[in-house]
Enzyme design. Structure first.
Site: not given
Ligand SMILES: [Zn+2]
Length: 269
Positions: A71, A73, A86, A131, A187, A247
């Site tokens: 909370l 952020r 969420k 991540n 994290c 690519c």
């Protein structure tokens, strides 16, 4: 007038009176379908502002529940949401903000099995994950499918953000490989200044709105690096690499099933 009802003309009046948006631009926003990967620190401002702007369909991928430590952020979730998925908390927030927006919740972890089907339903993807595994997965899948996507990342006082067209360069042109396990702090222990994702996520939302409107100059070809401590922005060029495995001239990865994506962090911490 491009199909806006009186309530919409009122709600979006500050867009409608702009030459660069107008009723046609607002109608384009209402028609747009955007997938946001992660409903955490970056996802919160992205979802909040895209919903307010009237982006008509927002898909949300997240498999986490709201924790009290979020909370500081993750401003779309409230104290009463602790323990709820969420995606549910985000959906309720958006419904309260703007009933024009259809929310499609995907309470799952994005992986090589489901990513192609998920992004196929959307015009633009926002990587609001936390991540490397998910960042590579989003980049590879979007680049292989030609879907434009926004990349954002945050760490302590620093953030970075760019936009990829889906035609290359891609995230692997910028970072060919994920750092070895353990080289970057976990994290949950890395820490982040609570206001930082607001800045980076809002830039991502701005880029999405510009892509939908076809207005302005996006961050394609430029990585914007933000230092909240020194309050400075720097630009790093993002060039296509001829040896990029996705690519480049001789791509080694032609489907996400051909690459391995490993990570232990939650999608949206
Ligand atoms: Zn590439």
């Amino acid at each position: 007038m491009a199909d806006l009802d009186p309530e919409q003309l009122d709600r979006y009046s500050r867009h409608v009176i702009m030459d660069d948006v107008g009723p046609e631009g607002q109608a384009a926003l209402l028609d747009a379908r955007v997938l946001v990967v992660g409903a955490g620190g970056l996802g919160a401002p992205v979802l909040q502002y895209l919903a307010a702007a009237g982006v008509g369909t927002l898909g949300i991928v997240d498999d986490d529940v709201v924790e009290r430590s979020n909370l500081q952020r993750q401003v779309i979730h409230g104290d009463d949401d602790v323990g709820r998925p969420k995606v549910d908390s985000a959906r309720d927030f958006i419904a309260q903000l703007n009933p024009d927006v259809a929310v499609e919740t995907h309470e799952t972890r994005l992986d090589a099995e489901n990513v192609d089907d998920l992004i196929a339903d959307y015009d633009i993807v926002v990587d609001a994950s936390d991540n490397f595994a998910t960042r590579f997965l989003v980049s590879d899948a979007c680049t292989l499918a030609g879907v434009p996507f926004s990349h954002g990342a945050i760490y302590r006082f620093e953030g970075q953000v760019t936009t990829f067209s889906g035609e290359g360069p891609c995230y692997r042109c910028l970072f060919p490989e994920a750092p070895p396990e353990g080289a970057v702090p976990d994290c949950a222990t890395a820490g982040v200044l609570g206001v930082l994702p607001g800045t980076i996520g809002n830039i991502q939302a701005t880029e999405v709105v510009k892509l939908i409107l076809g207005e302005g100059e996006t961050l394609e070809g430029r990585l914007l690096v933000y230092d909240a401590s020194g309050m400075s922005f720097e630009e790093v060029p993002v060039a296509p690499r001829s040896d990029c495995p996705v690519c480049g001239d001789e791509p080694a990865i032609e489907a996400v099933a051909e690459a391995s994506y490993e990570g232990r962090c939650s999608l949206s911490d």
